[in-house]
Design a protein around this motif. Structure first.
Motif, PDB file in Angstrom:
ATOM      1  N   PRO A  52      12.661  30.105 -21.652  1.00  0.00           N
ATOM      2  CA  PRO A  52      13.618  29.098 -22.106  1.00  0.00           C
ATOM      3  C   PRO A  52      14.232  28.308 -20.949  1.00  0.00           C
ATOM      4  O   PRO A  52      14.253  28.784 -19.807  1.00  0.00           O
ATOM      5  CB  PRO A  52      14.708  29.913 -22.829  1.00  0.00           C
ATOM      6  CG  PRO A  52      14.444  31.329 -22.526  1.00  0.00           C
ATOM      7  CD  PRO A  52      13.089  31.471 -21.942  1.00  0.00           C
ATOM      8  N   ASN A  53      14.737  27.099 -21.257  1.00  0.00           N
ATOM      9  CA  ASN A  53      15.172  26.230 -20.143  1.00  0.00           C
ATOM     10  C   ASN A  53      16.488  26.654 -19.496  1.00  0.00           C
ATOM     11  O   ASN A  53      16.845  26.135 -18.440  1.00  0.00           O
ATOM     12  CB  ASN A  53      15.172  24.751 -20.530  1.00  0.00           C
ATOM     13  CG  ASN A  53      16.124  24.445 -21.641  1.00  0.00           C
ATOM     14  OD1 ASN A  53      16.840  25.336 -22.100  1.00  0.00           O
ATOM     15  ND2 ASN A  53      16.134  23.212 -22.107  1.00  0.00           N
ATOM     16  N   ASP A  54      17.223  27.634 -20.082  1.00  0.00           N
ATOM     17  CA  ASP A  54      18.432  28.074 -19.377  1.00  0.00           C
ATOM     18  C   ASP A  54      18.077  28.923 -18.149  1.00  0.00           C
ATOM     19  O   ASP A  54      18.952  29.315 -17.383  1.00  0.00           O
ATOM     20  CB  ASP A  54      19.428  28.790 -20.303  1.00  0.00           C
ATOM     21  CG  ASP A  54      18.836  30.012 -20.959  1.00  0.00           C
ATOM     22  OD1 ASP A  54      17.595  30.078 -21.068  1.00  0.00           O
ATOM     23  OD2 ASP A  54      19.603  30.899 -21.365  1.00  0.00           O
ATOM     24  N   LEU A  55      16.781  29.186 -17.957  1.00  0.00           N
ATOM     25  CA  LEU A  55      16.360  29.939 -16.762  1.00  0.00           C
ATOM     26  C   LEU A  55      16.011  29.008 -15.593  1.00  0.00           C
ATOM     27  O   LEU A  55      15.749  29.467 -14.484  1.00  0.00           O
ATOM     28  CB  LEU A  55      15.115  30.791 -17.092  1.00  0.00           C
ATOM     29  CG  LEU A  55      15.346  32.267 -17.419  1.00  0.00           C
ATOM     30  CD1 LEU A  55      16.337  32.437 -18.536  1.00  0.00           C
ATOM     31  CD2 LEU A  55      14.030  32.945 -17.796  1.00  0.00           C
ATOM     32  N   GLN A  56      16.007  27.705 -15.854  1.00  0.00           N
ATOM     33  CA  GLN A  56      15.525  26.780 -14.810  1.00  0.00           C
ATOM     34  C   GLN A  56      16.460  26.698 -13.609  1.00  0.00           C
ATOM     35  O   GLN A  56      17.656  26.488 -13.731  1.00  0.00           O
ATOM     36  CB  GLN A  56      15.344  25.380 -15.394  1.00  0.00           C
ATOM     37  CG  GLN A  56      14.740  24.404 -14.385  1.00  0.00           C
ATOM     38  CD  GLN A  56      14.531  23.033 -14.983  1.00  0.00           C
ATOM     39  OE1 GLN A  56      14.123  22.915 -16.138  1.00  0.00           O
ATOM     40  NE2 GLN A  56      14.819  21.998 -14.227  1.00  0.00           N
ATOM     41  N   VAL A  57      15.844  26.849 -12.432  1.00  0.00           N
ATOM     42  CA  VAL A  57      16.580  26.727 -11.165  1.00  0.00           C
ATOM     43  C   VAL A  57      16.161  25.418 -10.523  1.00  0.00           C
ATOM     44  O   VAL A  57      14.973  25.105 -10.481  1.00  0.00           O
ATOM     45  CB  VAL A  57      16.215  27.913 -10.231  1.00  0.00           C
ATOM     46  CG1 VAL A  57      16.801  27.713  -8.845  1.00  0.00           C
ATOM     47  CG2 VAL A  57      16.678  29.232 -10.829  1.00  0.00           C
TER      48      VAL A  57
END
Ligand SMILES: Cc1cc2nc3c(=O)[nH]c(=O)nc-3n(C[C@H](O)[C@H](O)[C@H](O)COP(=O)(O)OP(=O)(O)OC[C@H]3O[C@@H](n4cnc5c(N)ncnc54)[C@H](O)[C@@H]3O)c2cc1C
Length: 334
Positions: free
Chosen positions: A262-267
Motif C-alpha cells: 500500500p502507498n502509506d509505505l512509500q518513502v
C-alpha cells in the motif's frame, strides 16, 4: 581594553539574545483526541530554538487529556485548549478561524506545526489569511527569521530569511529531536471562544491502517523494498527480516505503483521522510526521489545485484548480491 570590533561583536550578540527573548511562538498540536502525535514534540524543540515563550494550541472534540499531556513538557508558556464539535476530523477549514482568533488575541511572532499532512493542509491556509508566505518543511533554524530547508528533492539546501511579521513555519520531524513530555507543569487555559462551525467542508469518516509493526516515520530500523522484490508476495521476505529487527517496512514508489504494497509505505520525495538509526534498502536503485526520503538515516545498508546502482553512493554498507538469496540468509542468522 576592548577593541571597537570586539565591542561591536558583543553588542550584536546582546541584540540577538534580546531579539530571541522577544519571540513568542504558538505550536499547533497534532493529536487524535487521545494522545499527542510525536511530530508535535519535534515541533516543540524547533519552537524552543526560536527563543521566547512557547505556547501550544490543542484543538479537537474531546482533547482535554492531550492538553494535560503537553502541559508536562518543560519550559512552555500557555497551553490553550479548544474543544468543539466543529473540529471533528481536524479539517483546516474549521481550525483556521480558531488559529486566526488566537493570533489576534496573543500576537505571536511564529506559528509552527509539523510538516505532516495535517500541517501541510493547515498552515498555507492560515498564512494566506494572514497575508504572509509560509516557510515549509524546515530542517534547521539559524535565527528567529532565518530557516534552513531543502530544495530540488533534497539535492540543495536553502537558507532563507523571512521578512514577514508573523512567521508561519512547518517543521520536518526527523530534523529536530522530540521534546520530552516531562519536567513541566504549564497551566491549561481556554483558547478564544467563537462559533467555529463552517459549511465549507464536512468530515465524514476515515479509515486508518493498523499494524503491529513500529510506525514508519518513528521506527529506529526500517527495511524497504523496491521493484527488485518482483511481487507483493515476496515482501514476506522483508516482513520476516523486519520482525527480527523490530523494524518498520517501507517501499520505493515503483514498488507501490506496481501494487506490491500500500502507498502509506512509500518513502521519498512524495512519500514519507524517515531518518532511522538503520535503513536497509533491498532491490532499490536509489533514484534521487527515493534518496530525498531516507538519506539522513544514520546507517544505510543496500542490497542490490547491480554494482552500479546509485544507492551504493549513499550506502555505508553495500552488498552486491541477489536479494532472494541473501535476505533469507540474513534473517536466518539473526
Ligand atoms: C515527481 C516524482 C516523485 C517521485 N517520488 C518518489 C518517492 O517518493 N519515492 C520513490 O521511491 N520514488 C519516487 N519517484 C520514482 C523514482 O524516480 C524511481 O522511479 C523509483 O524510486 C524507483 O524505484 P526502485 O528503485 O524500486 O525501482 P528501480 O529503479 O527499477 O530499481 C530496482 C532495483 O532492484 C535491483 N534488483 C532487481 N532484482 C534484484 C535482485 N534479485 N536482487 C537484488 N537487486 C535486484 C535492480 O538492480 C535495481 O537497482 C518519484 C518520481 C517522480 C518523477
Amino acid at each position: 581594553m576592548f577593541s571597537t570590533t570586539t565591542k561591536n561583536v558583543s553588542r550584536t550578540f546582546q541584540l540577538a539574545a534580546q531579539l530571541k527573548r522577544l519571540q513568542s511562538t504558538l505550536v499547533i498540536a497534532e493529536h487524535n483526541n487521545e494522545k499527542l502525535l510525536p511530530i508535535t514534540q519535534n515541533a516543540l524543540t524547533a519552537a524552543k530554538q526560536l527563543g521566547g515563550e512557547v505556547s501550544v494550541l490543542v484543538a479537537g472534540t474531546k482533547c482535554g487529556p492531550v492538553a494535560e499531556e503537553v502541559a508536562k513538557a518543560s519550559g512552555l508558556g500557555k497551553i490553550l485548549v479548544a474543544e468543539n464539535e466543529a473540529f471533528n476530523g481536524f479539517t483546516p477549514e474549521s481550525l483556521t478561524p480558531l488559529i486566526l482568533a488566537t493570533q489576534k488575541q496573543f500576537n505571536f511572532t511564529h506559528i509552527l506545526a509539523g510538516a505532516t499532512a495535517f500541517g501541510k493542509a493547515l498552515l498555507p491556509r492560515v498564512a494566506a489569511k494572514l497575508d504572509v508566505s509560509p516557510v515549509t518543511d524546515i530542517i534547521g533554524i539559524k535565527a528567529p527569521d532565518t530557516f534552513v530547508r531543502t530544495i530540488y528533492a533534497g539535492n540543495a539546501v536553502l537558507t532563507l530569511k523571512s521578512k514577514d511579521a508573523v512567521k508561519i513555519v512547518s517543521v520536518r520531524g526527523t530534523s529536530f529531536e522530540p521534546a520530552p513530555l516531562e519536567g513541566g507543569s504549564s497551566k491549561v487555559e481556554q483558547a478564544p471562544a467563537g462559533d467555529y462551525k463552517q459549511d465549507l467542508t464536512q468530515f465524514l469518516s476515515q479509515e486508518l491502517s493498523k499494524s503491529d509493526r513500529p510506525e514508519l516515520t518513528s521506527a529506529k530500523v526500517v527495511v524497504s523494498g523496491g521493484r527488485g522484490m518482483k511481487s507483493g508476495d515476496n515482501f514476506k521476505l522483508l516482513y520476516d527480516l523486519a520482525d527480527k529487527l523490530n523494524a518498520a517496512v517501507g517501499a520505493s514508489r515503483a514498488a507501490v505503483d506496481a501494487g506490491f504494497v500500500p502507498n502509506d509505505l512509500q518513502v521519498g520525495q512524495t512519500g514519507k521522510i524517515v531518518a532511522p538509526e538503520l535503513y536497509i534498502a533491498v532491490g532499490i536503485s536509489g533514484a534521487i526521489q527515493h534518496l530525498a526520503g531516507m538519506k539522513d538515516s544514520k546507517t544505510i545498508v543496500a542490497i542490490n545485484k547491480d554494482p552500479e546502482a546509485p544507492i551504493f553512493q549513499v550506502a555505508d554498507y553495500g552488498l552486491v548480491a541477489d536479494l532472494f538469496k541473501v535476505v533469507p540468509e540474513l534473517t536466518g542468522k539473526l
